[in-house]
Write a protein that holds these residues in place. Structure first.
Motif, mmCIF file in Angstrom:
data_model
loop_
_atom_site.group_PDB
_atom_site.id
_atom_site.type_symbol
_atom_site.label_atom_id
_atom_site.label_comp_id
_atom_site.label_asym_id
_atom_site.label_seq_id
_atom_site.Cartn_x
_atom_site.Cartn_y
_atom_site.Cartn_z
ATOM 1 N N GLU A 45 0.806 -1.217 0.000
ATOM 2 C CA GLU A 45 0.000 0.000 0.000
ATOM 3 C C GLU A 45 0.840 1.269 0.000
ATOM 4 O O GLU A 45 0.456 2.269 -0.624
ATOM 5 C CB GLU A 45 -0.925 -0.011 1.225
ATOM 6 N N ARG A 46 1.986 1.266 0.691
ATOM 7 C CA ARG A 46 2.767 2.487 0.854
ATOM 8 C C ARG A 46 3.994 2.566 -0.046
ATOM 9 O O ARG A 46 4.451 3.659 -0.395
ATOM 10 C CB ARG A 46 3.218 2.619 2.312
ATOM 11 N N PHE A 47 4.547 1.405 -0.395
ATOM 12 C CA PHE A 47 5.781 1.414 -1.191
ATOM 13 C C PHE A 47 5.582 0.851 -2.591
ATOM 14 O O PHE A 47 6.540 0.726 -3.359
ATOM 15 C CB PHE A 47 6.885 0.636 -0.465
ATOM 16 N N GLY A 48 4.346 0.486 -2.922
ATOM 17 C CA GLY A 48 4.054 0.016 -4.272
ATOM 18 C C GLY A 48 4.698 -1.300 -4.628
ATOM 19 O O GLY A 48 4.916 -1.591 -5.818
ATOM 20 N N VAL A 49 5.019 -2.115 -3.621
ATOM 21 C CA VAL A 49 5.620 -3.418 -3.895
ATOM 22 C C VAL A 49 4.595 -4.320 -4.573
ATOM 23 O O VAL A 49 3.466 -4.480 -4.087
ATOM 24 C CB VAL A 49 6.130 -4.066 -2.590
ATOM 25 N N ASN A 50 4.970 -4.887 -5.686
ATOM 26 C CA ASN A 50 4.078 -5.794 -6.411
ATOM 27 C C ASN A 50 4.164 -7.176 -5.776
ATOM 28 O O ASN A 50 5.234 -7.777 -5.742
ATOM 29 C CB ASN A 50 4.490 -5.860 -7.881
ATOM 30 N N PRO A 51 3.054 -7.699 -5.264
ATOM 31 C CA PRO A 51 3.114 -9.017 -4.607
ATOM 32 C C PRO A 51 3.449 -10.149 -5.558
ATOM 33 O O PRO A 51 3.846 -11.230 -5.118
ATOM 34 C CB PRO A 51 1.706 -9.173 -4.024
ATOM 35 N N ASP A 52 3.282 -9.918 -6.858
ATOM 36 C CA ASP A 52 3.586 -10.958 -7.842
ATOM 37 C C ASP A 52 5.013 -10.864 -8.368
ATOM 38 O O ASP A 52 5.387 -11.589 -9.279
ATOM 39 C CB ASP A 52 2.605 -10.865 -9.026
ATOM 40 N N ALA A 53 5.802 -9.939 -7.803
ATOM 41 C CA ALA A 53 7.164 -9.746 -8.305
ATOM 42 C C ALA A 53 8.122 -10.750 -7.683
ATOM 43 O O ALA A 53 7.959 -11.183 -6.548
ATOM 44 C CB ALA A 53 7.637 -8.325 -8.010
ATOM 45 N N THR A 54 9.109 -11.126 -8.452
ATOM 46 C CA THR A 54 10.201 -11.960 -7.956
ATOM 47 C C THR A 54 11.508 -11.260 -8.326
ATOM 48 O O THR A 54 11.629 -10.697 -9.421
ATOM 49 C CB THR A 54 10.148 -13.377 -8.548
ATOM 50 N N THR A 55 12.450 -11.258 -7.410
ATOM 51 C CA THR A 55 13.683 -10.483 -7.592
ATOM 52 C C THR A 55 14.862 -11.382 -7.914
ATOM 53 O O THR A 55 15.059 -12.421 -7.279
ATOM 54 C CB THR A 55 13.995 -9.664 -6.326
ATOM 55 N N VAL A 56 15.619 -10.975 -8.905
ATOM 56 C CA VAL A 56 16.868 -11.640 -9.274
ATOM 57 C C VAL A 56 18.016 -10.682 -8.972
ATOM 58 O O VAL A 56 17.957 -9.508 -9.339
ATOM 59 C CB VAL A 56 16.885 -12.018 -10.770
ATOM 60 N N THR A 57 19.019 -11.163 -8.283
ATOM 61 C CA THR A 57 20.205 -10.352 -7.991
ATOM 62 C C THR A 57 21.283 -10.682 -9.015
ATOM 63 O O THR A 57 21.642 -11.848 -9.204
ATOM 64 C CB THR A 57 20.726 -10.634 -6.573
ATOM 65 N N VAL A 58 21.776 -9.638 -9.679
ATOM 66 C CA VAL A 58 22.792 -9.819 -10.723
ATOM 67 C C VAL A 58 24.131 -9.305 -10.187
ATOM 68 O O VAL A 58 24.234 -8.158 -9.742
ATOM 69 C CB VAL A 58 22.417 -9.068 -12.011
ATOM 70 N N LEU A 59 25.128 -10.162 -10.209
ATOM 71 C CA LEU A 59 26.492 -9.782 -9.832
ATOM 72 C C LEU A 59 27.249 -9.403 -11.096
ATOM 73 O O LEU A 59 27.288 -10.181 -12.060
ATOM 74 C CB LEU A 59 27.174 -10.938 -9.115
ATOM 75 N N VAL A 60 27.853 -8.228 -11.102
ATOM 76 C CA VAL A 60 28.650 -7.758 -12.245
ATOM 77 C C VAL A 60 30.061 -7.464 -11.745
ATOM 78 O O VAL A 60 30.242 -6.723 -10.761
ATOM 79 C CB VAL A 60 28.040 -6.499 -12.884
ATOM 80 N N ALA A 61 31.066 -8.040 -12.401
ATOM 81 C CA ALA A 61 32.466 -7.840 -12.006
ATOM 82 C C ALA A 61 33.328 -7.736 -13.254
ATOM 83 O O ALA A 61 32.913 -8.129 -14.359
ATOM 84 C CB ALA A 61 32.938 -8.995 -11.121
ATOM 85 N N ARG A 62 34.510 -7.213 -13.089
ATOM 86 C CA ARG A 62 35.448 -7.132 -14.222
ATOM 87 C C ARG A 62 35.891 -8.528 -14.626
ATOM 88 O O ARG A 62 36.131 -9.397 -13.777
ATOM 89 C CB ARG A 62 36.663 -6.290 -13.834
ATOM 90 N N SER A 63 36.014 -8.745 -15.912
ATOM 91 C CA SER A 63 36.420 -10.058 -16.416
ATOM 92 C C SER A 63 37.841 -10.406 -16.004
ATOM 93 O O SER A 63 38.184 -11.587 -15.869
ATOM 94 C CB SER A 63 36.305 -10.102 -17.948
ATOM 95 N N ASP A 64 38.700 -9.388 -15.801
ATOM 96 C CA ASP A 64 40.093 -9.656 -15.442
ATOM 97 C C ASP A 64 40.285 -9.836 -13.941
ATOM 98 O O ASP A 64 41.402 -10.050 -13.465
ATOM 99 C CB ASP A 64 41.008 -8.539 -15.962
ATOM 100 N N GLY A 65 39.195 -9.726 -13.143
ATOM 101 C CA GLY A 65 39.276 -9.951 -11.703
ATOM 102 C C GLY A 65 39.764 -8.763 -10.904
ATOM 103 O O GLY A 65 39.872 -8.849 -9.675
ATOM 104 N N LYS A 66 40.072 -7.648 -11.526
ATOM 105 C CA LYS A 66 40.552 -6.470 -10.806
ATOM 106 C C LYS A 66 39.395 -5.745 -10.134
ATOM 107 O O LYS A 66 38.229 -5.948 -10.464
ATOM 108 C CB LYS A 66 41.273 -5.526 -11.768
ATOM 109 N N ALA A 67 39.736 -4.885 -9.155
ATOM 110 C CA ALA A 67 38.718 -4.099 -8.470
ATOM 111 C C ALA A 67 38.077 -3.111 -9.434
ATOM 112 O O ALA A 67 38.730 -2.586 -10.349
ATOM 113 C CB ALA A 67 39.332 -3.358 -7.293
ATOM 114 N N MET A 68 36.795 -2.861 -9.217
ATOM 115 C CA MET A 68 36.055 -1.980 -10.107
ATOM 116 C C MET A 68 36.385 -0.522 -9.788
ATOM 117 O O MET A 68 36.449 -0.114 -8.622
ATOM 118 C CB MET A 68 34.553 -2.227 -9.966
ATOM 119 N N THR A 69 36.581 0.246 -10.836
ATOM 120 C CA THR A 69 36.852 1.675 -10.700
ATOM 121 C C THR A 69 35.537 2.447 -10.791
ATOM 122 O O THR A 69 34.474 1.881 -11.066
ATOM 123 C CB THR A 69 37.789 2.141 -11.808
ATOM 124 N N ALA A 70 35.616 3.734 -10.564
ATOM 125 C CA ALA A 70 34.423 4.579 -10.692
ATOM 126 C C ALA A 70 33.884 4.526 -12.115
ATOM 127 O O ALA A 70 32.669 4.523 -12.341
ATOM 128 C CB ALA A 70 34.764 6.015 -10.289
#
Length: 749
Positions: free
Chosen positions: A62-87
């Protein structure tokens, strides 16, 4: 009523067959669309409003508009070379995510025919938002929201399309991706077991057909009735969906699949009851017309089928008393489906027997010849009646040994698929090495002012600080206010896996206690999220068990009392199936909890197992008890009558039990259903082969005609011969008035 239905069907078989065929074809096309309108995906929606997590979910919608029929997928994104991500890398990730969020994902369609327009279209544009960055900047997380139930094949195809597209797009930007969450876990499990599922399903269907071919030595008797059961199943599913639409009842997305399994099992059971008795009648009276034989058989067996179906209807209808909405909707839905299957068994199946006649057993030339030699069923009947005490002791000892597994049994409230070695599980493990495990599925606290006034984050600082001190909470997100500022949300990221018992105990224990203690005056706060919802569901289920078990047992006892017209026999039959239920649940605990080492048995297993094993096991008991009573009306000793009853019914019960067990065994190919598949398969086998063919006949042999107390059937007068379907002389030792009443009742049966 029963004889009227079966009589009309055998007199006008082609009209009945045509009517069912039309209904089956039409409803098979419409049912997917109908079910799409009456199913809901969020388990928390099935909880009563009084539960804390249900109140939290209500605020979220009612207050945050959450859809009860929604399902959430978490996507991890990282550099292919394994280095830390820059800005710059993080900006690139957000830019690519924005592109994906604007692209509509089209659901793949394999069917290009007219029916494709009746299949619900799950095509959609996903909602994508940045979630969190790892402290060591090794990866960034995105939250992707898709609408639909994770068990829906269409949504699974949409997810696969999105996953593949995102993987390619980020790969071109020099990034690697990982996907986790309930939907990702389900799809990975389904894909990894696709071959096993396909082969397993084919083997199960092949086994069912092979059993029927071996028993009847006829291809037609094995295939034609299966098609009839499938046709009735289409009509039943359509009736359930239509009834749900008319009544406003919301079904769980898994209910249609469960209905299919139930209908296949009981439909084949009732079919086999008819086929075996039909073959027996044609063997006994080779000169009788096939249509007349079909009418007599259907009228006689129809009583047992009706009583058996009503026990299942009564058992599942009691779920309407449950507080957990998923049970409350599932019970009546299955009850409606079983009623349709019962009507089909009294109309379509007799019509098939009348239309096919003796050709039903084509191409066998020996199926209708009298048996030569002593069959295994006859030997079993002789053994049970010759040594009833030994057979009774052996069967009870076996069941009691399995029931011993109930000692120390624990309920597992985890979710299917946890712990599986899948890409989704590997991604979740990678996230949990640097971030709390609850990042992908947080526990949320929702706050609202009792007078509806506006909130500020500063007023909730004390609650936030208190929650950060709770042991087991890894991180806490900043307070988020709703658009109208009348509600607030605080997301917590526990260190435990959201699907674990530790996460549930944390949500309903320390977190709820802290919330209750530190919520500012004039406000109400509720703890939501998956762990809290599952914990509340477990409480609701425990409460429902104390209501459903006794009410279902009482209704089944009443049906048995009306059918058998005895006080002792219904008690014996109920106790026997109850022992079978205890043995099955105990065996499941022994295997999964003590041998395999799982946390326990699934929390829904006892209720589902009770309803299926007790109700379906009672079917077999009704068939053997009804035949024992019929044979005791004939001349001879009570033990001889029991032996004849076993000889005539054992093939039908054994075959029906094996076929039904095979259909339930097919559930093992569905991810997360291993416990249910094992327990249902074992429960049906024990009910059919041990309880109905050994334990109950042994008790009947020991007690004799006293088992029907207070109305004992007595044998016919000497020299009087009665065939299986001939009217019997008055057969109850009772008051003359009662004799007249029961005699009239027997004529109807």
């Amino acid at each position: 009523m029963i004889r009227a239905l079966t009589g009309y069907s055998t007199r006008h078989p082609w009209k009945v067959i045509a009517l069912w065929a039309v209904l089956g074809v039409v409803l098979s096309a419409l049912t997917p669309m109908l079910f799409d309108r009456v199913t809901q995906n969020q388990a928390g929606d099935f909880l009563p409003r009084s539960y804390d997590s249900a109140a939290a979910l209500r605020i979220a919608k009612e207050r945050f508009g959450v859809n009860p029929d929604a399902t959430t997928v978490t996507v991890l994104v990282a550099r292919s070379d394994g280095k830390a991500m820059t800005a710059a890398d993080r900006q690139r990730v957000e830019a690519e995510a924005a592109k994906l969020a604007k692209r509509r994902v089209i659901m793949p369609r394999e069917d290009d025919g007219p029916q494709r327009f009746l299949i619900p279209d799950r095509s959609q544009t996903p909602r994508i938002a940045p979630a969190m960055t790892a402290p060591d900047r090794s990866f960034q997380l995105l939250s992707v929201e898709l609408i639909g139930n994770r068990g829906d094949k269409g949504l699974q195809d949409v997810y696969r399309t999105f996953r593949d597209s995102a993987r390619i797009q980020f790969s071109e930007a020099g990034m690697r991706t990982g996907f986790t969450g309930a939907l990702a876990e389900t799809v990975d499990t389904v894909d990894s077991r696709k071959i096993v599922t396909t082969v397993g399903s084919g083997l199960i269907v092949g086994l069912i057909v092979l059993l029927n071919v071996l028993v009847f030595r006829s291809v037609l008797a094995a295939l034609l009735p299966l098609l009839a059961v499938a046709m009735i199943g289409f009509v039943a599913a359509g009736a359930v969906a239509g009834a749900a639409m008319l009544t406003g009842l919301k079904l769980d997305a898994g209910t249609p699949g469960l209905i299919n399994v139930v209908l296949l099992g009981i439909g084949i059971d009732y079919l086999l009851f008819l086929l075996f008795r039909y073959r027996e009648q044609l063997r006994t009276r080779p000169g009788q017309s096939a249509r007349e034989a079909a009418a007599q058989v259907s009228g006689r067996v129809g009583t047992a089928i009706t009583s058996a179906a009503l026990t299942i209807v009564a058992a599942f209808a009691t779920l309407g008393l449950a507080t957990f909405g998923q049970f409350r909707s599932m019970g009546p839905a299955i009850a409606v489906a079983v009623v349709v299957m019962m009507v089909g068994s009294l109309t379509l199946l007799p019509a098939l027997l009348a239309a096919a006649g003796r050709k039903m057993f084509w191409p066998s030339r020996t199926a209708l010849r009298p048996e030569t030699g002593e069959s295994w069923a006859a030997r079993l009947g002789a053994l049970v009646t010759r040594k009833p005490l030994m057979m009774l002791t052996a069967s009870v000892a076996l069941l009691a040994a399995l029931a011993a597994g109930l000692i120390g049994i624990r309920m597992d409230y985890g979710q299917a698929g946890s712990g599986a070695q899948t890409p989704a599980a590997a991604t979740a493990a990678e996230i949990s090495r640097t971030l709390p495990a609850g990042v992908s599925d947080p526990t949320s606290v929702f706050i609202a002012a009792e007078d509806g006034s506006a909130l500020t984050a500063e007023r909730l600082d004390g609650l936030s600080r208190a929650l950060t001190q709770v042991k087991g909470v890894g991180q806490i997100a900043p307070t988020v206010l709703s658009g109208d500022r009348r509600a607030a949300r605080i997301d917590l990221y526990p260190t435990a896996d959201p699907r674990s018992r530790q996460a549930r105990d944390l949500a309903v224990g320390p977190i709820r206690a802290t919330v209750a203690q530190h919520t500012p005056a004039g406000m109400t706060a509720h703890v939501g999220g998956t762990p809290a919802i599952v914990a509340d569901i477990s409480t609701a289920v425990d409460h429902d068990l104390t209501i459903v078990f006794p009410v279902a047992a009482a209704l089944i006892a009443l049906i048995l009392l009306l059918l058998l017209r005895s006080l002792l026999a219904p008690v014996i039959l109920l106790l026997s199936v109850g022992l079978g239920f205890a043995a099955t649940l105990g065996a499941a605990a022994l295997l999964f909890q003590h041998v395999i080492g799982e946390p326990g048995v699934g929390f829904t297993l006892p209720l589902v197992l009770f309803l299926f094993v007790v109700a379906l096991g009672t079917d077999y008991n009704i068939l053997i008890a009804d035949r024992v009573r019929e044979e005791m009306r004939r001349s001879g000793t009570a033990r001889a009558a029991v032996a004849r009853a076993v000889r005539h019914t054992a093939p039908a019960i054994a075959t029906a039990g094996l076929v039904l067990a095979a259909s339930f065994a097919g559930l093992v190919t569905s991810p997360g259903n291993e416990q249910i598949a094992f327990a249902m398969t074992l429960g049906i086998l024990l009910s059919a082969l041990v309880v109905s063919l050994v334990l109950v006949p042994a008790l009947a042999a020991l007690l004799g005609r006293a088992i029907w107390w207070p109305l004992r059937p007595r044998p016919a007068a000497a020299g009087h011969r009665t065939g299986p379907f001939e009217p019997h002389p008055p057969a109850f030792e009772s008051h003359p008035t009662a004799t007249a009443v029961t005699s009239a009742g027997r004529q109807e049966r």
